[in-house]
Scaffold this motif. Sequence first.
Motif, PDB file in Angstrom:
ATOM      1  N   SER A 208       0.835  -1.203   0.000  1.00  0.00           N
ATOM      2  CA  SER A 208       0.000   0.000   0.000  1.00  0.00           C
ATOM      3  C   SER A 208       0.863   1.244   0.000  1.00  0.00           C
ATOM      4  CB  SER A 208      -0.896   0.009   1.241  1.00  0.00           C
ATOM      5  OG  SER A 208      -1.539   1.264   1.372  1.00  0.00           O
ATOM      6  N   GLN A 209       0.440   2.222  -0.771  1.00  0.00           N
ATOM      7  CA  GLN A 209       1.077   3.538  -0.746  1.00  0.00           C
ATOM      8  C   GLN A 209       0.406   4.433   0.281  1.00  0.00           C
ATOM      9  OE1 GLN A 209       0.863   3.338  -5.374  1.00  0.00           O
ATOM     10  NE2 GLN A 209       1.946   5.232  -4.893  1.00  0.00           N
ATOM     11  N   TYR A 210      -0.568   3.906   0.995  1.00  0.00           N
ATOM     12  CA  TYR A 210      -1.263   4.745   1.974  1.00  0.00           C
ATOM     13  C   TYR A 210      -1.953   3.848   2.997  1.00  0.00           C
ATOM     14  CZ  TYR A 210      -3.769   8.817   3.769  1.00  0.00           C
ATOM     15  OH  TYR A 210      -4.254   9.826   4.568  1.00  0.00           O
ATOM     16  N   PHE A 240       3.928   3.111  -7.981  1.00  0.00           N
ATOM     17  CA  PHE A 240       3.746   4.078  -9.067  1.00  0.00           C
ATOM     18  C   PHE A 240       2.308   4.564  -9.194  1.00  0.00           C
ATOM     19  CE2 PHE A 240       7.403   1.417 -10.359  1.00  0.00           C
ATOM     20  CZ  PHE A 240       8.363   2.402 -10.372  1.00  0.00           C
ATOM     21  N   GLY A 241       1.541   4.448  -8.120  1.00  0.00           N
ATOM     22  CA  GLY A 241       0.143   4.869  -8.137  1.00  0.00           C
ATOM     23  C   GLY A 241      -0.824   3.707  -8.069  1.00  0.00           C
ATOM     24  N   SER A 242      -0.365   2.510  -8.442  1.00  0.00           N
ATOM     25  CA  SER A 242      -1.296   1.375  -8.514  1.00  0.00           C
ATOM     26  C   SER A 242      -1.740   0.909  -7.139  1.00  0.00           C
ATOM     27  CB  SER A 242      -0.658   0.209  -9.259  1.00  0.00           C
ATOM     28  OG  SER A 242       0.411  -0.355  -8.520  1.00  0.00           O
ATOM     29  N   PHE A 347      -4.205   6.480 -10.657  1.00  0.00           N
ATOM     30  CA  PHE A 347      -2.903   7.128 -10.739  1.00  0.00           C
ATOM     31  C   PHE A 347      -1.882   6.251 -11.458  1.00  0.00           C
ATOM     32  CE2 PHE A 347      -4.520   7.764  -6.273  1.00  0.00           C
ATOM     33  CZ  PHE A 347      -5.142   8.965  -6.504  1.00  0.00           C
ATOM     34  N   MET A 348      -1.061   6.859 -12.295  1.00  0.00           N
ATOM     35  CA  MET A 348       0.170   6.230 -12.758  1.00  0.00           C
ATOM     36  C   MET A 348       1.199   7.341 -12.891  1.00  0.00           C
ATOM     37  SD  MET A 348       1.126   3.943 -16.147  1.00  0.00           S
ATOM     38  CE  MET A 348       0.229   2.448 -15.771  1.00  0.00           C
ATOM     39  N   ARG A 349       2.352   7.108 -12.384  1.00  0.00           N
ATOM     40  CA  ARG A 349       3.474   8.043 -12.286  1.00  0.00           C
ATOM     41  C   ARG A 349       3.298   9.328 -13.118  1.00  0.00           C
ATOM     42  NH1 ARG A 349       9.673   5.880 -12.686  1.00  0.00           N
ATOM     43  NH2 ARG A 349      10.579   7.312 -11.178  1.00  0.00           N
ATOM     44  N   SER A 350       3.227  10.455 -12.428  1.00  0.00           N
ATOM     45  CA  SER A 350       2.940  11.771 -13.020  1.00  0.00           C
ATOM     46  C   SER A 350       1.619  11.737 -13.788  1.00  0.00           C
ATOM     47  CB  SER A 350       4.045  12.223 -13.973  1.00  0.00           C
ATOM     48  OG  SER A 350       5.303  11.780 -13.574  1.00  0.00           O
ATOM     49  N   PRO A 351       0.543  11.401 -13.079  1.00  0.00           N
ATOM     50  CA  PRO A 351      -0.723  11.159 -13.791  1.00  0.00           C
ATOM     51  C   PRO A 351      -1.151  12.306 -14.718  1.00  0.00           C
ATOM     52  CG  PRO A 351      -0.896  10.463 -11.513  1.00  0.00           C
ATOM     53  CD  PRO A 351       0.422  11.171 -11.633  1.00  0.00           C
ATOM     54  N   CYS A 439       8.387  18.716 -15.849  1.00  0.00           N
ATOM     55  CA  CYS A 439       8.019  19.492 -14.666  1.00  0.00           C
ATOM     56  C   CYS A 439       7.228  18.592 -13.742  1.00  0.00           C
ATOM     57  CB  CYS A 439       7.157  20.699 -15.060  1.00  0.00           C
ATOM     58  SG  CYS A 439       5.569  20.216 -15.729  1.00  0.00           S
ATOM     59  N   TYR A 440       7.239  18.922 -12.478  1.00  0.00           N
ATOM     60  CA  TYR A 440       6.352  18.217 -11.551  1.00  0.00           C
ATOM     61  C   TYR A 440       6.050  19.122 -10.371  1.00  0.00           C
ATOM     62  CZ  TYR A 440       3.698  14.602  -9.429  1.00  0.00           C
ATOM     63  OH  TYR A 440       2.635  13.912  -8.914  1.00  0.00           O
ATOM     64  N   PRO A 441       4.783  19.201  -9.958  1.00  0.00           N
ATOM     65  CA  PRO A 441       4.438  20.063  -8.829  1.00  0.00           C
ATOM     66  C   PRO A 441       5.121  19.612  -7.532  1.00  0.00           C
ATOM     67  CG  PRO A 441       2.538  18.749  -9.531  1.00  0.00           C
ATOM     68  CD  PRO A 441       3.598  18.581 -10.566  1.00  0.00           C
ATOM     69  N   ILE A 505       0.295   9.856   2.084  1.00  0.00           N
ATOM     70  CA  ILE A 505       0.221   8.939   0.950  1.00  0.00           C
ATOM     71  C   ILE A 505       1.522   9.052   0.155  1.00  0.00           C
ATOM     72  CG2 ILE A 505      -0.883  10.648  -0.570  1.00  0.00           C
ATOM     73  CD1 ILE A 505      -2.447   8.316  -1.840  1.00  0.00           C
ATOM     74  N   ALA A 506       2.039   7.889  -0.299  1.00  0.00           N
ATOM     75  CA  ALA A 506       3.218   7.922  -1.173  1.00  0.00           C
ATOM     76  C   ALA A 506       2.730   8.219  -2.584  1.00  0.00           C
ATOM     77  CB  ALA A 506       3.973   6.596  -1.119  1.00  0.00           C
ATOM     78  N   GLY A 507       2.277   9.439  -2.776  1.00  0.00           N
ATOM     79  CA  GLY A 507       1.756   9.868  -4.070  1.00  0.00           C
ATOM     80  C   GLY A 507       2.078  11.332  -4.249  1.00  0.00           C
ATOM     81  N   GLY A 508       2.078  11.773  -5.487  1.00  0.00           N
ATOM     82  CA  GLY A 508       2.376  13.182  -5.721  1.00  0.00           C
ATOM     83  C   GLY A 508       3.784  13.565  -5.319  1.00  0.00           C
ATOM     84  N   SER A 509       4.677  12.577  -5.261  1.00  0.00           N
ATOM     85  CA  SER A 509       6.100  12.830  -4.964  1.00  0.00           C
ATOM     86  C   SER A 509       6.287  13.704  -3.724  1.00  0.00           C
ATOM     87  CB  SER A 509       6.797  13.497  -6.166  1.00  0.00           C
ATOM     88  OG  SER A 509       6.761  12.656  -7.291  1.00  0.00           O
TER      89      SER A 509
HETATM   90 MO1  MOS Z   1       2.098   8.621  -7.781  1.00  0.00          MO
HETATM   91  S1  MOS Z   1       1.116   8.139  -9.538  1.00  0.00           S
HETATM   92  O1  MOS Z   1       1.295  10.041  -7.332  1.00  0.00           O
HETATM   93  O2  MOS Z   1       1.886   7.197  -6.888  1.00  0.00           O
END
Ligand code: MOS
Length: 759
Positions: A208-210, A240-242, A347-351, A439-441, A505-509
């Motif tokens: 889990s990323q969260y 990677f978002g999955s 989500f997938m990496r840099s959605p 770029c990435y936020p 969450i391990a998302g959005g870097s």
């Molecule tokens: Mo990333 S696609 O925000 O896990």
Amino acid sequence: MDAPAKSGQPLPRLDARLKVTGGARYPSDVAVANPAYACLATSAVARGSIRAIRLDEARAVPGLLDILTYQNANEIKPINFFSKGGQAASSIMPLSAPKIWHDGQIVALVVAETFEAASEAAQKIAVDYDEEPPTATIGSPGATVNAVADVSEEHKDPGFGDADAAFAAAPVKIDAEYSTPTQHHNPMELFTTTCLWSDGKLVVHEPSQYVYGMKNGVAAQLGMDPGDVRVVSAYIGGAFGSKGSLTSRTAIVALAAKRLGRPVKLVSTRDQGFTIATYRAETRHNVKLGADRNGKLLAYSHEAFELTSRPDDYNVAGTTTTAVMYNYGAVATRVNVVHADRNTPGFMRSPPEVPYMYALESAMDELAYALQMDPVELRRINDTAKDPNPGNPRPYTSRSLMRCFDQAAAAFGWEKRSPAPRSMRDGDWLIGWGCATACYPTQIAPAAARVSLTPDGWARVQIAAHEIGTGAYTVIGQAAAERLGLELDRVKVELGDTALPPGPIAGGSNTTASATAAIVKACDAIREKLFRAAAGSNQGALAGKPIADLDLAGGRIVAGDVSEPLTAAFKYMGQAAIEEYVESVPHGLAADAMEKLYRGRVALAGGPKGEKLMFAFGAEFVEARVHARTGEIRVPRAVGAFAAGHIMNPRTAHSQLMGGMIWGISAALHEATEIDERSARYVNDNLADYLIPVNADIQTVDVIFVSETDREINPLGVKGLGELGNVGTNAAVANAVFHATGLRVRDLPIRLEKLLPSV
Ligand code: MOS
């Protein structure tokens, strides 16, 4: 704060040895006593309903223990989709009713004494369907379209000025349509769930990323107090978002384990991962760019269409990023979702950035050719230090885009490029050079953490952040080691467990920025206590010293050339250990953000959302070689230069950026899920037919770090970079292929057959 020394070092991963020796326990590796094994049975049709499920043959398989279907296990409660404040990856509830929303929907969970028996029984379940003709994708009959801004509380289509009029009047213009395909997650670690109960309490082992999201979501689905659910995910083998939001399988496995009174383990198959988890949706983009003859942008308009499921408005709406990328004179955007009979994407990496920046950066390249201008110069002319919207001219906290272009161009040898398409050649190979903006936020989330220190110089760091392969154990450990003056091997880092304080969450870097903000705060509280004890004591070398002069180094408290061991300060305090629990809520979030984090809800500040724009940037340059007789495409080298604030660990950061660029090459040339238009089913749902690059496809990938200091974004000045590297690569490859061949392919992936007209 001065740039921390230790946190800039290229230290090897704390968990490197564990990972290569098999010592790292991924969730499905965790041993549980007397497990039963589960297998899924999934729908063979994409739309309709179940008329009958015949289970007799399945029940006759020796070792069969239980079969859950909508007829006997429809007690799981609905929870909100994540964009509506819940945790669910999809609002489709597979065992709640006979309705079939998409191909591969879970129709039954079989539990048996062995994996083999469960697998056999799952295959012997016979389902009769009332089938309806399904809608497969964008443009298919039966698809329905709505604007995201009409249904979303979060998204407003960015725009200003009169883009139509400015475009009509522009002397040089591009009007083009681009499309990106469906892409599926194929993490090495499959989608697994292990559930066990004791005394009415549930433990879930699932990648889990969260973990706090999963804990709260599963508790709500099962009608439980979240305090009675624990989720453990110490390592994740590809995310990677999955693995960021809660899919339907988790509660079903939990329910099976409860019915059986025994732990249940599910390891879904590779093909099931295509339909029980999320994926990157296919997109289409109409992009218009107008410029004056000197290359100054006058108009940008972008209408996008993104595929989603029937019930969910999942969307990535990347115009929020593209609309602040350059100094446009006027902007008009609109994002639409297209509903079809498909599983809900995710989500997938840099959605947002991957598909939307592909479209924008392709159009920028087309514009550069129309202007007969170097594509780097076009970006320079239109570079901006603020939001181009004159009604909201928010400055970037830092923006090093052109420094990235200059350093990458120099390393690549861009000045040797001959600008005309098809003008560079090596024997039978047409050579093309292309570039694009990445770029990435820069985002940051609330986080809580606990840090403890003992007099013998050992620290323990506890935060339910996540190691998804990025090196989180290492960089979080580095932040604590730096602040506590310890070697990294004196810091024990514990992550990925809801028994720990909640991480983001391990998302959005955001992990490095968010987690280190909390860790630094906890360590500073420890420092303060130690310094007060040492300086406030009436004995010892540091008695009476100003606290501001004290520091921690090598397990000692130091002030210039005098020092005392940690043990002395602990003795003055009369304590055997210090433990600090802290909460860190970034500027820009509401006061209840921490409470929401405990309840498993996601809140991110920064990026394009606040009073200032916060982004990391990069420039990517690619050489493509296209065989003049066969159309075979090779990418022998890629160079990326990236500015992402303070780099905590150049070794792990390098891996992230290089891996991102490799994925970008993969997306440009290889990856696509093929969908059967008639049945709305995925055709290549296996690793043999779903193309990804192998070593022979990837040659030189160079990563350059462009130094950048940004003190406004967060305590350590780090910008996330996990998702930066694969933004821009798609367009850079497409632009290089155009330069090689003179043929503009606007539909990814670029494969040999699309280049046949050029050979
Ligand atoms: Mo990333 S696609 O925000 O896990």
